[in-house]
Structures are given as structure tokens and as C-alpha cells.
Design a protein around this motif. Sequence first.
Motif, short mmCIF file in Angstrom:
data_model
loop_
_atom_site.label_atom_id
_atom_site.label_comp_id
_atom_site.label_asym_id
_atom_site.label_seq_id
_atom_site.Cartn_x
_atom_site.Cartn_y
_atom_site.Cartn_z
N TYR A 208 0.82 -1.21 0.00
CA TYR A 208 0.00 0.00 0.00
C TYR A 208 0.85 1.27 0.00
N ARG A 209 2.04 1.20 0.54
CA ARG A 209 2.94 2.35 0.45
C ARG A 209 3.43 2.56 -0.97
N SER A 210 3.41 1.50 -1.79
CA SER A 210 3.87 1.62 -3.17
C SER A 210 2.83 2.22 -4.11
N LEU A 211 1.58 2.34 -3.64
CA LEU A 211 0.52 2.87 -4.50
C LEU A 211 0.68 4.37 -4.70
N PRO A 212 0.15 4.88 -5.82
CA PRO A 212 0.13 6.33 -6.00
C PRO A 212 -0.77 6.99 -4.94
N GLY A 213 -0.66 8.26 -4.83
CA GLY A 213 -1.51 8.98 -3.88
C GLY A 213 -0.77 9.34 -2.63
N SER A 214 -1.36 10.22 -1.87
CA SER A 214 -0.71 10.76 -0.68
C SER A 214 -0.89 9.83 0.52
N ARG A 215 0.17 9.69 1.29
CA ARG A 215 0.11 8.94 2.55
C ARG A 215 -0.82 9.65 3.54
N ASP A 216 -1.11 10.93 3.31
CA ASP A 216 -2.00 11.69 4.19
C ASP A 216 -3.42 11.15 4.19
#
Length: 308
Positions: A208-216
Motif C-alpha cells: 500500500y505504500r507503493s501505491l500512488p496517492g498521498s500517505r496523508d
Amino acid sequence: MTVTFRATTEDDREALLAFSTSEPVAWIGPDRYRAESGTHNYRPGWSWLAERDGRPVARALWWGGADAEAPSTLDDLLVAPDVPEDERVAIAAGLITAATAAFGARPEWIVDVAVDWHDDPAAVAAVSWRTAAARAAGLGRSTERVSVAWTPDRGLPMPSSLRFRAGDDDEFVDLFARVAVGSLDAHTMASVDELGPRGAAADDLEFYRSLPGSRDGWRVALDADGLVVGFVLATRTAYDAAISFIGVLPQHRGRGVVDGLLAEGLRVHAEAGEPKVVGTTDAANTPMRRAFERAGFVVTKRRIVFEH
């Protein structure tokens, strides 16, 4: 006659894109292939041909992140319509086996079908031979998943009484492990069987950290007493905003927490002005499917996922 399998080169582009199908399954057309070749998601080395006497008789297209060293999904496998039915499975399995050996990775194979595919004999036949090919290539586990989508005209669900905050990686690993207990998700159950709860949780975090988009967009949910009850990951796929994961701690299930988590994920994306939010869940996961429906999502397609 012998069938050979190989990765393509730029010189094979015309032969590769000459394939099409009348089968009722999703496949990659020339425009999309060209566009995503430009973003490095499709590549000659990840696009393979099966040839008999120098003539292409099947193709397989793997997709991966622009910076990835190996592909993550097989998006498209087509066999020429003049190939006898009893040879189709062997050729398709041979393509998968040869390519995955070259990749040094075992991507999942995704076959998208219509919502009502079970009622269409042609779709059932198309899934049937692909299932046999997947098994012959070592992709022994298959899961039917439901894809859903929400658009702003559906309206936002009412916010819940839950409060939300951020969380660090260590906390999310712990939460992934805790929500795996009693999960109805086939992938989660298989990962826990293979890696154990903590190993599966660490694997989830990495993915899930590898997905696009903000960690926020990752939120931890707390109830009125300040107890953590679950979490939601509002992130992205390669194409759309997404609710990528929802987890409710076992002791808090059946109390409507999932509705509050979905509402928060949609709120995050709506405030960012996203025109569409997507999600998926196993067809067998009735509680999650009903939660998506209550939040205003509509079913857009079904997806058969073949995995090792």
C-alpha cells in the motif's frame, strides 16, 4: 508443431497489436497500449508472443509501475481464434510460464468481465479456459472480486461519530495484523497462511505504500471513548482515486464502523475534487459489498484474479 515463446521488441509492435477478440472479457486495445507504453507501464520486455512456425498465435501483456523492475499484473492474454480449443490452454499456460520465469516474479492474472457474466455462456466459456490455463501455469488460486465506483452525484454519506487521526508505519503494521483475524478477504487469509499475521501485515504495508496517492489519506479511526476501532486507506490506483483498504478491529465489527470508515475515505477524496472513487471486494464478502452499496457505490464489473 512446436510453439515458441518470447518477449517482443519494438519491431513486433504491429504483430502484437493485431490481436483482438470477440470474447466478452476486457482486453487491451492499441490506443491504450500505445499510451501506456509511453508511460512505461507496458514494455516490449513485458509483452510476449507465442509463435508457431514464425506466426504469432497468442499474446500476453503484463503491466507494471513506471519504475518497477518487474510487472505486477497480467492484464491481457489472447489466443488466435483459429487455434484449436484443445491447444488453447497449453499455449496460454506456456506463455505465462515462460514469461514469469524470465521476470523472476509471479504477477497475478486479472480478467475483467461483465457484472452478469455468470448468465452469459460465452463469458463462462472464456473464463473456463483461462482458469484451466492459469492452473496449468501454477496460478492455482482464483478469486472473484466485485469492482465498485462512486461519483459526486451520488452524494456523500452522513459522517459518523468516529474521530480520525494519522498513524505511523509501525501502528499500521499492527493494525493490518489485528484486522486479519476473522477476515473474509481471500487474499488476506492466504497471506496469513503463507507468511503469518505479522509477515502478511508487513507485506500489506509495503504494497500500500507503493501505491500512488498521498500517505496523508491513511486514517486511524477512534470511537467516542478514544479507542482505536479501525482504519481506512484513501489512496489511488494507477487511474483513479480509491478506497484501497478498510479494516475494522474484530471486537468492533457489527457496529456500523465500516460505514464511518467509508464516509471518511470518500470525504478525503471529495475534498480533493476527485471525479470518481473506486474500490473492490471479494464477491463472497457480503458485508463489505453491502457497505459499499450503503455509501452510494455502484457495481461496475466483476474481476477474476488468478494467483500463485
